[in-house]
Scaffold this motif. Structure first.
Motif, PDB file in Angstrom:
ATOM      1  N   LEU A  99       0.764  -1.144  -0.173  1.00 53.37           N
ATOM      2  CA  LEU A  99      -0.031  -0.065  -0.075  1.00 53.37           C
ATOM      3  C   LEU A  99       0.994   1.108   0.150  1.00 53.37           C
ATOM      4  CD1 LEU A  99      -2.361  -1.301   2.742  1.00 53.37           C
ATOM      5  CD2 LEU A  99      -2.829  -1.539   0.272  1.00 53.37           C
ATOM      6  N   VAL A 100       1.146   1.834  -1.148  1.00 51.70           N
ATOM      7  CA  VAL A 100       2.010   2.667  -1.235  1.00 51.70           C
ATOM      8  C   VAL A 100       1.460   4.387  -1.653  1.00 51.70           C
ATOM      9  CG1 VAL A 100       3.929   3.583  -2.727  1.00 51.70           C
ATOM     10  CG2 VAL A 100       3.532   1.146  -2.468  1.00 51.70           C
ATOM     11  N   GLY A 101       2.159   5.194  -0.809  1.00 44.99           N
ATOM     12  CA  GLY A 101       1.578   6.618  -0.843  1.00 44.99           C
ATOM     13  C   GLY A 101       2.278   7.081  -2.144  1.00 44.99           C
ATOM     14  N   ALA A 102       1.699   7.850  -3.213  1.00 42.49           N
ATOM     15  CA  ALA A 102       2.544   8.353  -4.375  1.00 42.49           C
ATOM     16  C   ALA A 102       2.859   9.992  -4.077  1.00 42.49           C
ATOM     17  CB  ALA A 102       1.442   8.399  -5.605  1.00 42.49           C
ATOM     18  N   GLY A 103       2.488  10.497  -3.038  1.00 46.05           N
ATOM     19  CA  GLY A 103       2.620  11.687  -2.501  1.00 46.05           C
ATOM     20  C   GLY A 103       1.693  12.520  -3.215  1.00 46.05           C
ATOM     21  N   PRO A 104       1.832  14.085  -3.511  1.00 48.11           N
ATOM     22  CA  PRO A 104       0.813  14.918  -3.796  1.00 48.11           C
ATOM     23  C   PRO A 104       0.778  15.166  -5.299  1.00 48.11           C
ATOM     24  CG  PRO A 104       2.725  16.019  -2.696  1.00 48.11           C
ATOM     25  CD  PRO A 104       2.950  14.503  -2.576  1.00 48.11           C
ATOM     26  N   GLY A 105       1.764  14.672  -5.935  1.00 49.17           N
ATOM     27  CA  GLY A 105       1.633  15.091  -7.371  1.00 49.17           C
ATOM     28  C   GLY A 105       2.993  15.161  -8.045  1.00 49.17           C
ATOM     29  N   ASP A 106       3.940  16.070  -7.374  1.00 53.21           N
ATOM     30  CA  ASP A 106       5.290  16.117  -8.173  1.00 53.21           C
ATOM     31  C   ASP A 106       5.872  14.853  -7.885  1.00 53.21           C
ATOM     32  OD1 ASP A 106       7.754  16.941  -8.392  1.00 53.21           O
ATOM     33  OD2 ASP A 106       7.642  18.720  -7.485  1.00 53.21           O
ATOM     34  N   PRO A 107       6.393  14.128  -9.249  1.00 54.26           N
ATOM     35  CA  PRO A 107       7.103  12.919  -8.713  1.00 54.26           C
ATOM     36  C   PRO A 107       8.400  12.923  -8.294  1.00 54.26           C
ATOM     37  CG  PRO A 107       7.347  14.083 -11.042  1.00 54.26           C
ATOM     38  CD  PRO A 107       6.240  14.693 -10.526  1.00 54.26           C
ATOM     39  N   VAL A 134       2.181  -6.037 -10.911  1.00 54.51           N
ATOM     40  CA  VAL A 134       0.660  -5.167 -11.109  1.00 54.51           C
ATOM     41  C   VAL A 134       0.781  -4.099 -10.133  1.00 54.51           C
ATOM     42  CG1 VAL A 134      -1.777  -5.449 -10.931  1.00 54.51           C
ATOM     43  CG2 VAL A 134      -0.320  -7.379 -11.418  1.00 54.51           C
ATOM     44  N   VAL A 135       0.207  -2.998 -10.869  1.00 59.77           N
ATOM     45  CA  VAL A 135      -0.164  -1.637 -10.034  1.00 59.77           C
ATOM     46  C   VAL A 135      -1.438  -1.103 -10.261  1.00 59.77           C
ATOM     47  CG1 VAL A 135       0.605   0.882  -9.815  1.00 59.77           C
ATOM     48  CG2 VAL A 135       2.279  -0.817 -10.460  1.00 59.77           C
ATOM     49  N   LEU A 136      -2.037  -0.994  -9.117  1.00 60.10           N
ATOM     50  CA  LEU A 136      -3.434  -0.727  -9.243  1.00 60.10           C
ATOM     51  C   LEU A 136      -3.535   0.754  -8.540  1.00 60.10           C
ATOM     52  CD1 LEU A 136      -4.891  -3.925  -6.928  1.00 60.10           C
ATOM     53  CD2 LEU A 136      -4.717  -3.530  -9.525  1.00 60.10           C
ATOM     54  N   TYR A 137      -3.962   1.505  -9.210  1.00 66.56           N
ATOM     55  CA  TYR A 137      -3.454   3.132  -9.031  1.00 66.56           C
ATOM     56  C   TYR A 137      -4.768   3.946  -9.073  1.00 66.56           C
ATOM     57  CZ  TYR A 137      -3.937   4.139 -13.894  1.00 66.56           C
ATOM     58  OH  TYR A 137      -4.172   4.053 -15.317  1.00 66.56           O
ATOM     59  N   ASP A 138      -4.940   5.083  -8.224  1.00 62.31           N
ATOM     60  CA  ASP A 138      -5.868   5.861  -8.097  1.00 62.31           C
ATOM     61  C   ASP A 138      -6.087   7.121  -9.126  1.00 62.31           C
ATOM     62  OD1 ASP A 138      -7.035   4.427  -5.964  1.00 62.31           O
ATOM     63  OD2 ASP A 138      -6.447   5.855  -4.440  1.00 62.31           O
ATOM     64  N   ARG A 139      -7.276   7.555  -9.217  1.00 60.23           N
ATOM     65  CA  ARG A 139      -7.368   8.941  -9.866  1.00 60.23           C
ATOM     66  C   ARG A 139      -6.308   9.953  -9.619  1.00 60.23           C
ATOM     67  NH1 ARG A 139     -10.504  13.400  -9.479  1.00 60.23           N
ATOM     68  NH2 ARG A 139     -10.956  12.926  -7.159  1.00 60.23           N
ATOM     69  N   LEU A 140      -5.950  10.162  -8.307  1.00 60.31           N
ATOM     70  CA  LEU A 140      -5.278  11.247  -7.968  1.00 60.31           C
ATOM     71  C   LEU A 140      -3.616  10.978  -8.225  1.00 60.31           C
ATOM     72  CD1 LEU A 140      -6.994  12.669  -5.079  1.00 60.31           C
ATOM     73  CD2 LEU A 140      -7.277  13.442  -7.268  1.00 60.31           C
ATOM     74  N   VAL A 141      -3.369   9.945  -8.823  1.00 60.92           N
ATOM     75  CA  VAL A 141      -2.026   9.962  -8.769  1.00 60.92           C
ATOM     76  C   VAL A 141      -1.705  10.459 -10.287  1.00 60.92           C
ATOM     77  CG1 VAL A 141      -0.380   8.047  -9.311  1.00 60.92           C
ATOM     78  CG2 VAL A 141      -2.104   7.513  -7.839  1.00 60.92           C
ATOM     79  N   ASP A 142      -0.461  11.239 -10.206  1.00 61.97           N
ATOM     80  CA  ASP A 142      -0.163  12.088 -11.398  1.00 61.97           C
ATOM     81  C   ASP A 142       0.255  11.348 -12.398  1.00 61.97           C
ATOM     82  OD1 ASP A 142       0.154  15.267 -11.896  1.00 61.97           O
ATOM     83  OD2 ASP A 142       1.916  14.241 -12.829  1.00 61.97           O
ATOM     84  N   ASP A 143       0.039  11.715 -13.599  1.00 66.39           N
ATOM     85  CA  ASP A 143       0.391  10.852 -15.045  1.00 66.39           C
ATOM     86  C   ASP A 143       2.177  10.804 -15.129  1.00 66.39           C
ATOM     87  OD1 ASP A 143      -2.166  10.724 -15.837  1.00 66.39           O
ATOM     88  OD2 ASP A 143      -2.075  12.597 -16.846  1.00 66.39           O
ATOM     89  N   SER A 144       2.693  11.833 -14.387  1.00 67.15           N
ATOM     90  CA  SER A 144       4.254  11.809 -14.338  1.00 67.15           C
ATOM     91  C   SER A 144       4.557  10.450 -13.622  1.00 67.15           C
ATOM     92  CB  SER A 144       4.737  12.814 -13.979  1.00 67.15           C
ATOM     93  OG  SER A 144       4.295  13.395 -12.785  1.00 67.15           O
ATOM     94  N   ILE A 145       3.827  10.019 -12.555  1.00 65.44           N
ATOM     95  CA  ILE A 145       4.308   9.097 -11.960  1.00 65.44           C
ATOM     96  C   ILE A 145       4.016   7.578 -12.574  1.00 65.44           C
ATOM     97  CG2 ILE A 145       4.042   7.733  -9.570  1.00 65.44           C
ATOM     98  CD1 ILE A 145       3.548  10.660  -8.444  1.00 65.44           C
ATOM     99  N   ILE A 146       2.678   7.804 -13.129  1.00 66.15           N
ATOM    100  CA  ILE A 146       2.477   6.390 -13.814  1.00 66.15           C
ATOM    101  C   ILE A 146       3.346   6.383 -14.965  1.00 66.15           C
ATOM    102  CG2 ILE A 146       0.468   5.439 -15.272  1.00 66.15           C
ATOM    103  CD1 ILE A 146      -0.093   5.847 -12.271  1.00 66.15           C
ATOM    104  N   ALA A 147       3.876   7.242 -15.592  1.00 66.38           N
ATOM    105  CA  ALA A 147       4.790   7.032 -16.684  1.00 66.38           C
ATOM    106  C   ALA A 147       6.046   6.489 -15.972  1.00 66.38           C
ATOM    107  CB  ALA A 147       5.227   8.695 -17.357  1.00 66.38           C
TER     108      ALA A 147
END
Length: 253
Positions: free
Chosen positions: A14-22, A38-51
């Motif tokens: 269960l990982v916190g992605a932080g507030p947006g800035d990668p 496998v990564v199950l990710y939320d709506r508020l995870v910034d695209d730059s982190i998904i990348a």
């Protein structure tokens, strides 16, 4: 509740992605994103982190759109269970911190009930990150010796609201309200009824720490009108207290 220690091979993180800035992602979080099956990710995870996730990693969106009911959580739980039982290394990636209004505690309980090992990796909550990037210190000698984090949107299944806004008006120096934009008029009205000065500064920060970072300021008496005029929208945090006035002096970004 006792979490498993890192010596044991975990199956769900269960990982916190932080507030947006990668750049605010923790080293441990970045490491797990590179190792995950496998990564199950939320709506508020910034695209730059998904990348940052490798192309061959399975990425599954499990976010909830504003206004959706809460049944999606059951689907997310089943996804974690399915992939974990398939012996996959699963990262459940959540915006901000997984525990602070992130339902990480509930997900950990679900995993424990199903005998799935887990590890919880903290992240910088948006309430802190967005304020800091706006030049607002949530505590500051002479202004604020106390800060409280409050949800502005409680579980719709609750029969009564548990946040006592009127009590908060005079019991804490800085109030950080998360997920409360749609109720900002009601919240400010309740704080005023509790005795808060109508000239108390308020800021609303949208998409804090990201390239879409936007902030508006006002007071308890007029911030709801300013929000409507500005067109500001979720995700946004509300900060109430005299520390908001330090923004002009301390802004750095």
């Amino acid at each position: 509740m006792e979490a498993s220690c890192r010596r044991v091979e975990m199956t769900v993180y269960l990982v916190g992605a932080g507030p947006g800035d990668p750049g605010l992602l923790t080293v441990r979080a970045a490491e797990l994103l590179q190792q995950a099956d496998v990564v199950l990710y939320d709506r508020l995870v910034d695209d730059s982190i998904i990348a940052m996730i490798p192309d061959d990693t399975k990425k599954v969106y499990v976010g909830r759109t504003v206004g959706d009911d809460t049944s999606h959580q059951n689907d997310t739980n089943q996804q974690m269970l399915y992939h974990a039982k398939s012996m996959k290394k699963v990262v459940r990636l959540k915006g901000g911190d997984p525990i602070i209004f992130g339902r990480g505690g509930e997900e950990a309980q679900f995993l424990k009930r199903h005998s799935i090992k887990y590890e919880i990796i903290p992240g910088i909550t948006s309430g802190i990150g967005s304020a800091t990037y706006s030049g607002i210190p949530l505590t500051y000698r002479g202004h604020s010796s106390s800060v409280v984090f409050v949800t502005g949107h409680e579980d719709p299944l609750k029969k009564t609201e548990s946040v006592r806004w009127q009590n908060l008006a005079k019991s804490v120096d800085t109030i950080v309200i998360m997920m409360g934009l749609s109720r900002i008029r009601t919240i400010c009205s309740e704080l005023a009824r509790g005795g808060m000065d109508l000239e108390t500064p308020v800021s609303v920060i949208q998409n804090g720490t990201t390239t879409k970072h936007k902030m508006i300021t006002g007071t308890i008496s007029d911030i709801a009108d300013i929000v409507e005029e500005s067109g500001i929208s979720p995700p946004a945090n509300i900060i109430v207290g005299s520390v908001v006035n330090l923004h002009e002096e301390l802004k750095w970004r």
